[in-house]
Design an enzyme around this catalytic site. Sequence first.
Site, PDB file in Angstrom:
ATOM      1  N   LYS A 191       6.205   4.576  18.127  1.00 32.31           N
ATOM      2  CA  LYS A 191       4.783   4.958  18.194  1.00 32.31           C
ATOM      3  C   LYS A 191       3.878   3.771  17.891  1.00 32.31           C
ATOM      4  O   LYS A 191       2.723   3.730  18.330  1.00 32.31           O
ATOM      5  CB  LYS A 191       4.500   6.129  17.249  1.00 32.31           C
ATOM      6  CG  LYS A 191       4.904   5.910  15.792  1.00 32.31           C
ATOM      7  CD  LYS A 191       3.858   5.251  14.943  1.00 32.31           C
ATOM      8  CE  LYS A 191       4.400   4.993  13.551  1.00 32.31           C
ATOM      9  NZ  LYS A 191       3.451   4.295  12.675  1.00 32.31           N
ATOM     10  N   GLY A 222       6.660  10.248   9.497  1.00 30.85           N
ATOM     11  CA  GLY A 222       5.611  11.225   9.756  1.00 30.85           C
ATOM     12  C   GLY A 222       4.229  10.636   9.595  1.00 30.85           C
ATOM     13  O   GLY A 222       4.058   9.484   9.176  1.00 30.85           O
ATOM     14  N   SER A 225       0.814  -1.213   0.000  1.00 30.94           N
ATOM     15  CA  SER A 225       0.000   0.000   0.000  1.00 30.94           C
ATOM     16  C   SER A 225       0.850   1.266   0.000  1.00 30.94           C
ATOM     17  O   SER A 225       0.602   2.195  -0.779  1.00 30.94           O
ATOM     18  CB  SER A 225      -0.950  -0.010   1.198  1.00 30.94           C
ATOM     19  OG  SER A 225      -0.228  -0.100   2.416  1.00 30.94           O
ATOM     20  N   TRP A 226       1.870   1.324   0.849  1.00 33.85           N
ATOM     21  CA  TRP A 226       2.669   2.547   0.956  1.00 33.85           C
ATOM     22  C   TRP A 226       3.553   2.734  -0.275  1.00 33.85           C
ATOM     23  O   TRP A 226       3.659   3.834  -0.816  1.00 33.85           O
ATOM     24  CB  TRP A 226       3.487   2.500   2.228  1.00 33.85           C
ATOM     25  CG  TRP A 226       4.172   3.770   2.647  1.00 33.85           C
ATOM     26  CD1 TRP A 226       5.404   3.859   3.226  1.00 33.85           C
ATOM     27  CD2 TRP A 226       3.696   5.130   2.556  1.00 33.85           C
ATOM     28  NE1 TRP A 226       5.715   5.179   3.508  1.00 33.85           N
ATOM     29  CE2 TRP A 226       4.674   5.973   3.107  1.00 33.85           C
ATOM     30  CE3 TRP A 226       2.530   5.702   2.056  1.00 33.85           C
ATOM     31  CZ2 TRP A 226       4.545   7.361   3.163  1.00 33.85           C
ATOM     32  CZ3 TRP A 226       2.379   7.089   2.114  1.00 33.85           C
ATOM     33  CH2 TRP A 226       3.379   7.898   2.661  1.00 33.85           C
TER      34      TRP A 226
END
Length: 337
Positions: free
Chosen positions: A186, A132, A11-12
Amino acid sequence: MSKVAVYGAGSWGSALAVLLSKAGHQVSLIGRKADEMAQMSKLRENVRYLPGVVLPSGLTPTTDVTELNADLVILSVPSHNIREAARFIKPNLRPGGIVVNTAKGLEEETHNRLSEVLKQELTGQAIAVLSGPSHAEEVGRDIPTTVVVASDVDIAEKVQDLMMTPKFRVYTNPDVIGVELGGALKNVIALCTGIAEGLGFGDNTKAALMTRGLAEIARLGVAMGGHPLTFAGLSGVGDLIVTCTSQHSRNRRAGVALGQGKPLDTVLHDVGMVVEGVRNTRVAYQLSLEKNISMPITQQAYKVLFEGADPQIAVTDLMMRGKRHELEEVVEMSWFK
């Protein structure tokens, strides 16, 4: 126009290939499975990983690794495949070219950051890191997104020039350590906020986990050489917010299922894509022990994932920890030094 190769047709990788093609570059999207790449060429869509996003005419899906001889190579593979992928692509890279890693994680066996792995395997190549708050599902649809690229200043600015568009704003940051660790850690906190949601807890709980989770990320990040202010930026609090709250977040989704009582193996199967937070939790926990860094949320996540701890009890353990002054940790992280 520059020649760009994107290695990794998930996907990315597909979303970045679409972005770069629309920016006017000659883009090759390189995958390993011939049938999938042939389907993309025919349908002009990555039906499996990025449905509904049209592949521009200037984007070429292919399995031809010689297309890696490009001005810019985007590496978009799961973090645990980085070393293998680097060895595979190395023979076809343009000498002195730029390789941008987009995976967010740490190598399990060595605890190396991914840029360290790439520098070990791709000697002579310039390495940069892209991070990000940036879900592929939104970037592929031209939804305004802001990211950060970390590397030596001149390399970061070259990548910035090549990738920035009116819908994709790119900042630069020389703090590679901080940017990488913010992006990797994260995922651990996103799993935990998902677990809280699956347990039926509300916004108060999730906000607490995100806030105290950021303190843990910064504490370990600074101990490993990152700059404290990086964790207040796009690769820190920015990526933390989107990964903990978004419907697109695999880590959050996996956490919700875990909180609802589903076994880890079932959760990973149902998600159907890599959940980086699982491996990252193991590495982060081990690093916290090695460096004697207090990371209570990460510790409880490790117990839930790998020791069979009850998530309800894990939350109680977090809530009943010894009393602390919040500003003690601010000072410990050197925010004001």
